[in-house]
Write a protein that holds these residues in place. Structure first.
Motif, PDB file in Angstrom:
ATOM      1  N   PHE A  49      34.083  41.731  45.818  1.00 45.64           N
ATOM      2  CA  PHE A  49      34.729  41.403  44.544  1.00 45.64           C
ATOM      3  C   PHE A  49      34.609  39.909  44.277  1.00 45.64           C
ATOM      4  O   PHE A  49      34.292  39.125  45.182  1.00 45.64           O
ATOM      5  N   GLU A  50      34.847  39.549  43.021  1.00 48.34           N
ATOM      6  CA  GLU A  50      34.819  38.139  42.622  1.00 48.34           C
ATOM      7  C   GLU A  50      36.218  37.709  42.217  1.00 48.34           C
ATOM      8  O   GLU A  50      36.990  38.482  41.660  1.00 48.34           O
ATOM      9  N   THR A  68      48.371  37.344  43.393  1.00 51.27           N
ATOM     10  CA  THR A  68      47.742  37.283  42.080  1.00 51.27           C
ATOM     11  C   THR A  68      47.319  38.696  41.711  1.00 51.27           C
ATOM     12  O   THR A  68      47.360  39.604  42.543  1.00 51.27           O
ATOM     13  N   ALA A  69      46.930  38.888  40.452  1.00 48.65           N
ATOM     14  CA  ALA A  69      46.473  40.214  40.025  1.00 48.65           C
ATOM     15  C   ALA A  69      45.237  40.615  40.825  1.00 48.65           C
ATOM     16  O   ALA A  69      44.389  39.772  41.136  1.00 48.65           O
ATOM     17  N   VAL A  70      45.149  41.884  41.173  1.00 47.71           N
ATOM     18  CA  VAL A  70      44.026  42.330  42.002  1.00 47.71           C
ATOM     19  C   VAL A  70      42.735  42.301  41.174  1.00 47.71           C
ATOM     20  O   VAL A  70      42.689  42.795  40.052  1.00 47.71           O
ATOM     21  N   PRO A  71      41.656  41.684  41.689  1.00 49.40           N
ATOM     22  CA  PRO A  71      40.395  41.659  40.947  1.00 49.40           C
ATOM     23  C   PRO A  71      39.659  42.999  41.067  1.00 49.40           C
ATOM     24  O   PRO A  71      39.915  43.783  41.986  1.00 49.40           O
ATOM     25  N   ASP A  72      38.748  43.257  40.139  1.00 44.29           N
ATOM     26  CA  ASP A  72      37.944  44.478  40.188  1.00 44.29           C
ATOM     27  C   ASP A  72      37.178  44.538  41.504  1.00 44.29           C
ATOM     28  O   ASP A  72      36.546  43.562  41.912  1.00 44.29           O
ATOM     29  N   GLY A  73      37.247  45.695  42.151  1.00 44.94           N
ATOM     30  CA  GLY A  73      36.498  45.881  43.396  1.00 44.94           C
ATOM     31  C   GLY A  73      37.333  45.659  44.641  1.00 44.94           C
ATOM     32  O   GLY A  73      36.949  46.072  45.741  1.00 44.94           O
ATOM     33  N   ALA A  74      38.510  45.000  44.499  1.00 52.21           N
ATOM     34  CA  ALA A  74      39.338  44.709  45.681  1.00 52.21           C
ATOM     35  C   ALA A  74      40.369  45.795  45.943  1.00 52.21           C
ATOM     36  O   ALA A  74      40.894  45.902  47.050  1.00 52.21           O
ATOM     37  N   ASP A  75      40.667  46.591  44.926  1.00 55.58           N
ATOM     38  CA  ASP A  75      41.668  47.651  45.072  1.00 55.58           C
ATOM     39  C   ASP A  75      41.267  48.594  46.213  1.00 55.58           C
ATOM     40  O   ASP A  75      40.156  49.101  46.251  1.00 55.58           O
ATOM     41  N   GLY A  76      42.170  48.789  47.150  1.00 54.14           N
ATOM     42  CA  GLY A  76      41.869  49.689  48.264  1.00 54.14           C
ATOM     43  C   GLY A  76      41.173  49.039  49.436  1.00 54.14           C
ATOM     44  O   GLY A  76      40.785  49.722  50.386  1.00 54.14           O
ATOM     45  N   MET A  77      40.996  47.723  49.391  1.00 54.13           N
ATOM     46  CA  MET A  77      40.372  47.038  50.531  1.00 54.13           C
ATOM     47  C   MET A  77      41.285  47.116  51.756  1.00 54.13           C
ATOM     48  O   MET A  77      42.509  47.220  51.622  1.00 54.13           O
ATOM     49  N   PRO A  78      40.709  47.065  52.969  1.00 49.72           N
ATOM     50  CA  PRO A  78      41.565  47.079  54.158  1.00 49.72           C
ATOM     51  C   PRO A  78      42.333  45.771  54.285  1.00 49.72           C
ATOM     52  O   PRO A  78      41.858  44.720  53.849  1.00 49.72           O
ATOM     53  N   GLY A  79      43.550  45.822  54.844  1.00 49.11           N
ATOM     54  CA  GLY A  79      44.287  44.589  55.115  1.00 49.11           C
ATOM     55  C   GLY A  79      43.575  43.816  56.221  1.00 49.11           C
ATOM     56  O   GLY A  79      43.213  44.387  57.245  1.00 49.11           O
ATOM     57  N   ILE A  80      43.339  42.519  56.009  1.00 49.80           N
ATOM     58  CA  ILE A  80      42.592  41.707  56.981  1.00 49.80           C
ATOM     59  C   ILE A  80      43.368  40.448  57.338  1.00 49.80           C
ATOM     60  O   ILE A  80      44.191  39.974  56.554  1.00 49.80           O
ATOM     61  N   ILE A  81      43.111  39.916  58.539  1.00 47.37           N
ATOM     62  CA  ILE A  81      43.724  38.650  58.956  1.00 47.37           C
ATOM     63  C   ILE A  81      42.612  37.614  59.106  1.00 47.37           C
ATOM     64  O   ILE A  81      41.742  37.736  59.977  1.00 47.37           O
TER      65      ILE A  81
END
Length: 373
Positions: free
Chosen positions: A129-130, A187-200
């Motif tokens: 995503f961007e 911030t608002a979720v950008p297109d393509g990021a919805d459903g991404m895994p939680g990362i550290i």
């Protein structure tokens, strides 16, 4: 390999990539920067096996090829060359040295083979995503100070980036905590990021992303796999391993029932904390906040070794009196991240965590544990 390019362009690129290289390495190739010339560009790459930075810079390529040379040494050489000079890089026929020429300066650096250089970018990155560079940097800036430095709790040694859905609204959220304080920005979720895994994202990577996005405009491209993150901004590609661990359920430590509301001028509060904490000891940095319903805040520090300090502020507060202590450094760190003119503090009692945020803005939230005073 033979290539010529502007000293300023080479120096700027080396400044980005050489920071990744550790000063002391048991593996010789990790002390080197990979230089590859092809087409009309020079590619520079450095890694510490957890983090890799690659940058492409325009160059006049006479002969394509690649090699590796000591990163910090090459950076120091180019930094000391005269402004405006042209730098020529050429590998010797014997394949042992790289010649660096600029004007009357001539250096020969020992090389190690390009084939020995590790590659972190192998593998698929299914999430892409961007995000505006300024938005991504704000998420990091507003949370990075709360990253834990305690190596035993390695899963807190970074920023947790994830996409929760709150009341039907999906957000891109960054969280960091060290057990004493918690910082959350969103911030608002950008297109393509919805459903991404939680990362550290590890602490060192966070610092490099901050520098990469410094003052930048436009969008950053973020790619994520289960084990890596890749950030592309301008001509720089940063790839990093992620922390392999589970971030704790931070929502449990965010107080929901703090009913004592303080509103205070952010700048005046920060300056007052800074002044009274001058007499605090390094070991005990406690500053006491005494609130009265008449709208008066008294800040005080008492250090048996050096003296005491007090200061009063007029505030907006009508709840029951409360005396509560905080680490002054932690208070100043949080105050430095607030953006609006007035800050909001929500208290429960002297032994419970306090909620701090900008007035009328939920894009960032901070939780601070009190100290005994």
């Amino acid at each position: 390999m033979r290539a010529t390019l502007e000293r300023s362009n080479l120096l700027k690129s080396l400044a980005h990539v050489h920071r990744v290289v550790e000063r002391r390495n048991t593996i010789p190739i990790l002390s080197n920067v990979l230089i590859r010339a092809s087409g009309q560009a020079l590619t520079l790459k450095a890694t510490d096996l957890d983090l890799e930075v690659l940058e492409t810079v325009p160059a006049d390529v006479g002969r394509a090829g690649g090699t590796t040379v000591p990163a910090h040494m090459l950076y120091d050489i180019v930094r000391k060359l005269p402004d405006g000079s042209e730098v020529a890089l050429e590998t010797a026929v014997d394949g042992q040295t790289l010649t660096v020429r600029a004007g009357r300066s001539n250096f020969s650096l020992q090389m190690l083979p390009e084939s020995d250089f590790p590659d972190l970018t192998i593998g698929e990155f299914p999430v892409r995503f961007e995000l505006p560079a300024a938005s991504f940097k704000a998420l990091i800036d507003r949370t990075q100070f709360a990253i834990s430095t305690e190596e035993t709790r390695y899963y807190l040694n970074g920023i947790y980036l994830h996409t929760p859905t709150i009341e039907g609204r999906t957000l891109l959220r960054a969280v960091a905590t060290d057990g004493h304080r918690l910082a959350r920005a969103q911030t608002a979720v950008p297109d393509g990021a919805d459903g991404m895994p939680g990362i550290i994202i590890p602490r060192k990577t966070v610092g490099e992303i901050q520098k990469l996005l410094e003052g930048g405009e436009g969008n950053a491209t973020i790619e994520i796999s289960e084990t890596k993150i890749r950030v592309t901004f301008g001509s720089v590609v940063l790839t990093s391993k992620l922390i392999d661990g589970t971030f704790p359920d931070y929502a449990r430590v965010i107080p929901q029932t703090n009913d004592k509301l303080l509103k205070v001028e952010r700048g005046a509060f920060s300056a007052a904390v800074d002044r009274v904490s001058t007499v605090a000891s390094e070991r005990g940095r406690a500053v006491k906040l005494a609130l009265s319903p008449e709208g008066r805040l008294a800040l005080s520090v008492n250090n048996p070794d050096s003296g005491s300090a007090t200061e009063e502020l007029d505030v907006d507060y009508t709840s029951d009196p409360i005396d509560i202590g905080f680490n002054s450094k932690y208070l100043l760190d949080i105050a430095g991240q607030l953006k609006t003119e007035r800050a909001e503090f929500r208290f429960a009692d002297p032994g419970s965590p306090t909620l701090i945020q900008d007035e009328g803005d939920d894009s960032a939230l901070y939780v601070l544990m009190p100290m005994r005073v």
